[in-house]
Design a protein around this motif. Structure first.
Motif, PDB file in Angstrom:
ATOM      1  N   GLU A 159       0.807  -1.219   0.000  1.00 20.02           N
ATOM      2  CA  GLU A 159       0.000   0.000   0.000  1.00 20.02           C
ATOM      3  C   GLU A 159       0.838   1.265   0.000  1.00 20.02           C
ATOM      4  OE1 GLU A 159      -2.879   0.045   3.158  1.00 20.02           O
ATOM      5  OE2 GLU A 159      -4.384  -0.844   1.826  1.00 20.02           O
ATOM      6  N   GLU A 160       1.937   1.264   0.742  1.00 20.10           N
ATOM      7  CA  GLU A 160       2.687   2.505   0.975  1.00 20.10           C
ATOM      8  C   GLU A 160       4.063   2.527   0.333  1.00 20.10           C
ATOM      9  OE1 GLU A 160       2.804   3.047   5.200  1.00 20.10           O
ATOM     10  OE2 GLU A 160       0.650   2.694   5.442  1.00 20.10           O
ATOM     11  N   LYS A 161       4.516   1.383  -0.171  1.00 16.83           N
ATOM     12  CA  LYS A 161       5.844   1.272  -0.801  1.00 16.83           C
ATOM     13  C   LYS A 161       6.954   1.701   0.150  1.00 16.83           C
ATOM     14  CE  LYS A 161       3.709  -0.016  -4.473  1.00 16.83           C
ATOM     15  NZ  LYS A 161       3.572  -1.467  -4.746  1.00 16.83           N
ATOM     16  N   ASN A 162       6.781   1.389   1.427  1.00 15.08           N
ATOM     17  CA  ASN A 162       7.792   1.700   2.434  1.00 15.08           C
ATOM     18  C   ASN A 162       8.769   0.530   2.507  1.00 15.08           C
ATOM     19  OD1 ASN A 162       9.264   1.994   4.856  1.00 15.08           O
ATOM     20  ND2 ASN A 162       7.644   3.256   5.743  1.00 15.08           N
ATOM     21  N   VAL A 163       9.993   0.745   2.015  1.00 17.44           N
ATOM     22  CA  VAL A 163      10.974  -0.337   1.909  1.00 17.44           C
ATOM     23  C   VAL A 163      11.320  -0.918   3.282  1.00 17.44           C
ATOM     24  CG1 VAL A 163      13.325  -0.914   1.184  1.00 17.44           C
ATOM     25  CG2 VAL A 163      11.905   0.561  -0.249  1.00 17.44           C
ATOM     26  N   LYS A 164      11.330  -0.082   4.315  1.00 18.65           N
ATOM     27  CA  LYS A 164      11.679  -0.563   5.655  1.00 18.65           C
ATOM     28  C   LYS A 164      10.722  -1.655   6.129  1.00 18.65           C
ATOM     29  CE  LYS A 164      14.028   3.595   7.314  1.00 18.65           C
ATOM     30  NZ  LYS A 164      14.021   4.696   8.318  1.00 18.65           N
ATOM     31  N   THR A 165       9.442  -1.497   5.808  1.00 16.64           N
ATOM     32  CA  THR A 165       8.483  -2.515   6.245  1.00 16.64           C
ATOM     33  C   THR A 165       8.685  -3.812   5.459  1.00 16.64           C
ATOM     34  OG1 THR A 165       6.799  -1.703   4.700  1.00 16.64           O
ATOM     35  CG2 THR A 165       6.771  -0.807   6.926  1.00 16.64           C
ATOM     36  N   LEU A 166       9.068  -3.701   4.186  1.00 14.40           N
ATOM     37  CA  LEU A 166       9.356  -4.904   3.397  1.00 14.40           C
ATOM     38  C   LEU A 166      10.550  -5.646   3.991  1.00 14.40           C
ATOM     39  CD1 LEU A 166       8.909  -6.673   0.860  1.00 14.40           C
ATOM     40  CD2 LEU A 166      10.485  -5.145  -0.344  1.00 14.40           C
ATOM     41  N   ILE A 167      11.589  -4.896   4.333  1.00  8.95           N
ATOM     42  CA  ILE A 167      12.795  -5.497   4.899  1.00  8.95           C
ATOM     43  C   ILE A 167      12.481  -6.142   6.258  1.00  8.95           C
ATOM     44  CG2 ILE A 167      15.053  -4.933   5.899  1.00  8.95           C
ATOM     45  CD1 ILE A 167      15.398  -2.911   3.607  1.00  8.95           C
ATOM     46  N   LEU A 168      11.665  -5.465   7.069  1.00 12.04           N
ATOM     47  CA  LEU A 168      11.277  -6.037   8.362  1.00 12.04           C
ATOM     48  C   LEU A 168      10.493  -7.333   8.148  1.00 12.04           C
ATOM     49  CD1 LEU A 168      10.966  -5.984  11.424  1.00 12.04           C
ATOM     50  CD2 LEU A 168       8.987  -4.474  11.132  1.00 12.04           C
ATOM     51  N   GLY A 169       9.625  -7.338   7.145  1.00 16.28           N
ATOM     52  CA  GLY A 169       8.828  -8.537   6.866  1.00 16.28           C
ATOM     53  C   GLY A 169       9.681  -9.736   6.513  1.00 16.28           C
ATOM     54  N   VAL A 170      10.668  -9.566   5.628  1.00 15.02           N
ATOM     55  CA  VAL A 170      11.504 -10.707   5.245  1.00 15.02           C
ATOM     56  C   VAL A 170      12.444 -11.094   6.388  1.00 15.02           C
ATOM     57  CG1 VAL A 170      11.337 -10.230   2.772  1.00 15.02           C
ATOM     58  CG2 VAL A 170      13.232  -9.240   4.077  1.00 15.02           C
ATOM     59  N   PHE A 171      12.821 -10.114   7.212  1.00 11.53           N
ATOM     60  CA  PHE A 171      13.636 -10.424   8.391  1.00 11.53           C
ATOM     61  C   PHE A 171      12.851 -11.330   9.349  1.00 11.53           C
ATOM     62  CE2 PHE A 171      15.084  -9.456  12.734  1.00 11.53           C
ATOM     63  CZ  PHE A 171      16.431  -9.769  12.620  1.00 11.53           C
ATOM     64  N   LEU A 172      11.565 -11.050   9.530  1.00  7.77           N
ATOM     65  CA  LEU A 172      10.715 -11.900  10.378  1.00  7.77           C
ATOM     66  C   LEU A 172      10.632 -13.312   9.817  1.00  7.77           C
ATOM     67  CD1 LEU A 172       7.804  -9.434  11.241  1.00  7.77           C
ATOM     68  CD2 LEU A 172       9.544 -10.318  12.807  1.00  7.77           C
ATOM     69  N   LEU A 173      10.585 -13.432   8.488  1.00 12.83           N
ATOM     70  CA  LEU A 173      10.588 -14.769   7.893  1.00 12.83           C
ATOM     71  C   LEU A 173      11.892 -15.496   8.202  1.00 12.83           C
ATOM     72  CD1 LEU A 173       9.029 -14.140   4.348  1.00 12.83           C
ATOM     73  CD2 LEU A 173       7.927 -15.159   6.350  1.00 12.83           C
ATOM     74  N   GLY A 174      12.999 -14.777   8.148  1.00  9.48           N
ATOM     75  CA  GLY A 174      14.291 -15.388   8.470  1.00  9.48           C
ATOM     76  C   GLY A 174      14.358 -15.857   9.904  1.00  9.48           C
ATOM     77  N   VAL A 175      13.891 -15.017  10.833  1.00  7.39           N
ATOM     78  CA  VAL A 175      13.862 -15.420  12.238  1.00  7.39           C
ATOM     79  C   VAL A 175      12.911 -16.595  12.427  1.00  7.39           C
ATOM     80  CG1 VAL A 175      13.315 -14.689  14.589  1.00  7.39           C
ATOM     81  CG2 VAL A 175      14.441 -13.095  13.028  1.00  7.39           C
ATOM     82  N   GLY A 176      11.791 -16.563  11.703  1.00  6.29           N
ATOM     83  CA  GLY A 176      10.803 -17.625  11.803  1.00  6.29           C
ATOM     84  C   GLY A 176      11.312 -18.991  11.391  1.00  6.29           C
TER      85      GLY A 176
END
Length: 494
Positions: A159-176
């Motif tokens: 929705e917002e094209k905020n790269v920081k939220t994309l990076i946080l999302g994939v980081f959560l997948l890595g931790v997961g």
């Protein structure tokens, strides 16, 4: 309204998941036992049961490497609270509650409405499999908050094209990846889906695509370093444990298809009584109508995120399918957030067309959950105690209480993991000093056993005739009962 509503959701979840933890599940499962003893050891010394200092993975019950997040969360709880059946299950209560809150935030973003956010959160809170998994110390549920966090971040990015939220999302997948064995397959799959959905945007700038890959891989560095020393962590022992050496494609296809069997999803649930009462499905019955509506409407939509929900729902059993067992939702809990959001989408559509029918279905949800809860607290205890290894806890607690003046405590070596169980219950009762008195013995031919005087003997019904009050020099001093008043363990002394 936000604060009051969220406080209600938190209170509801903690009340549902956190009460009567010492009563149901009925006994201590062997996996709970192994996880809790490692967590207790970490909490007290920083070393696991095998003497490894803050390990990345934990050697579990002598058969497999266990993922770390649940164990370290449990160790944190045990830093504050004493070891018991109830306290070791608190981390799962917290995870289940976190799922409900994250679902509220996610649904509020997706549906742009607090009302539908509450509907989604309550649907999740009252989902039978979420309820059961939130009350037991098993790691099956632990990937779900990371999936929900990723979905929140990905939706915000779309929705917002905020790269920081994309990076946080994939980081959560890595931790997961460190939450559950199936996560090693599902989290990379979700990462690839993320790349596919955002490819046009992230390839415009080199630093964005590099950051996306780097932040997904960053949490895997500890695992990579661990694998150098323990390469069997990733494959060898896991393959043996889940039994996938003989891979039959037709069998796996049948397993996969049956994950969407309506009888399984809405009537019976998991094949194991550890993970299901088998009197209710994975989801409550009203979702038999609401979920298909949501799927059909999402299928016809051009919304990227709705397409993602469909992909997530229909790919959720992939890792569980590889293991090859039918009807094991416990290995495919990735399905939960996708199914609940799609069902909410179905509720919203139906509400616009048939308000009376929608309200009826929504009212049936707490009603059926109430019946499920009552059965879980009552009849389920009677049906499931065998799956939880009988009342070995009652036997060992009795042995500890009757140990005064006894030179040795002999434990039936034919009972799986009895030494670990004895360690757990001596710690629970603050009698760890008795561990040196414990000895394994074979109870067959107990009459002929030449055990020292002042010995206490703990035996299971399979291995002695528990109907006898005396066997040779050994006199029965206690009978340990199950919820249905049958007996499975006995204490003798000489």
């Amino acid at each position: 309204m936000n604060k009051v509503g969220l406080l209600f959701l938190i209170s509801l979840s903690l009340l549902l998941y956190g009460t009567f933890l010492n009563r149901v599940p009925v006994h201590l499962n062997q996996d709970e036992l192994g996880f809790s003893l490692n967590a207790y050891s970490i909490a007290k010394s920083g070393f696991d049961e095998n003497g490894r200092f803050f390990p990345v993975y934990f050697w579990h019950l002598g058969v497999m490497w266990a993922t770390p997040i649940m164990t370290y969360l449990t160790a944190t709880v045990l830093k504050i609270l004493p070891l018991s059946e109830a306290t070791i299950r608190i981390p799962s209560v917290l995870v289940g509650t976190t799922n409900v809150i994250l679902m509220w935030f996610l649904a509020k973003r997706v549906f742009k409405s607090e009302m539908w956010a509450y509907v989604s959160a309550i649907l999740l809170a009252l989902t039978p499999v979420q309820f059961i998994q939130s009350r037991i110390l098993l790691d099956n549920l632990y990937p779900v908050p990371f999936v929900l966090g990723w979905l929140i971040c990905l939706h915000k990015y779309l929705e917002e094209k905020n790269v920081k939220t994309l990076i946080l999302g994939v980081f959560l997948l890595g931790v997961g990846m460190h939450t559950y064995h199936a996560s090693r397959i599902m989290m990379p799959l979700y990462f690839l889906v993320t790349i596919a959905l955002t490819w046009r945007d992230i390839t415009k700038k080199l630093w964005v695509i590099l950051s996306t890959f780097i932040y997904f891989l960053l949490p895997l560095i500890p695992l990579i370093l661990w694998l150098i020393k323990f390469p069997d962590t990733l494959f060898t022992d896991q393959v043996k444990y889940v039994g996938i050496n003989n891979f039959n494609i037709l069998h796996r296809l049948d397993v996969f298809i049956n994950f969407f069997n309506p009888v399984f999803l809405f009537l019976k649930g998991d094949a194991s009584l550890i993970h299901s009462t088998q009197r209710s499905g994975v989801f409550l019955l009203p979702l038999l109508i609401l979920l298909p509506i949501g799927i059909v409407k999402a299928w016809g939509s051009k919304d990227k995120f709705l397409k993602l929900l469909l992909i997530g729902f229909f790919t959720s059993p992939i890792a569980a399918t590889i293991a090859g067992d039918h009807f094991r939702i416990s290995r495919a809990l990735f399905m939960i957030p996708f199914a609940i959001l799609l069902a909410t989408y179905g509720v919203r559509w139906l509400f616009a067309k048939q308000k009376a029918l929608t309200m009826l279905l929504l009212l049936l949800i707490p009603l059926q959950f109430g019946l499920f809860w009552y059965n879980y607290m009552k009849g389920y205890r009677f049906r499931s105690y065998q799956w939880f290894n009988y009342n070995i806890g009652g036997a060992l607690e009795s042995a500890v209480k009757k140990s005064e003046g006894k030179e040795s405590i002999y434990l039936d070596k034919r009972v799986d993991f009895i030494e670990r169980y004895f360690r757990f219950y001596t710690i629970k009762l603050d009698r760890a000093d008795l561990q040196v008195k414990a000895k394994l013995f074979d109870p067959y031919h107990l009459k002929e056993q030449n055990l020292p005087e002042k010995s206490l003997v703990v035996v299971q019904f399979n291995n002695v005739d528990g109907q006898k009050e005396q066997i040779g020099e050994f006199k029965k001093i206690d009978t340990i009962y199950e919820p249905d008043a049958t007996s499975r363990f006995f204490l003798f002394e000489n």
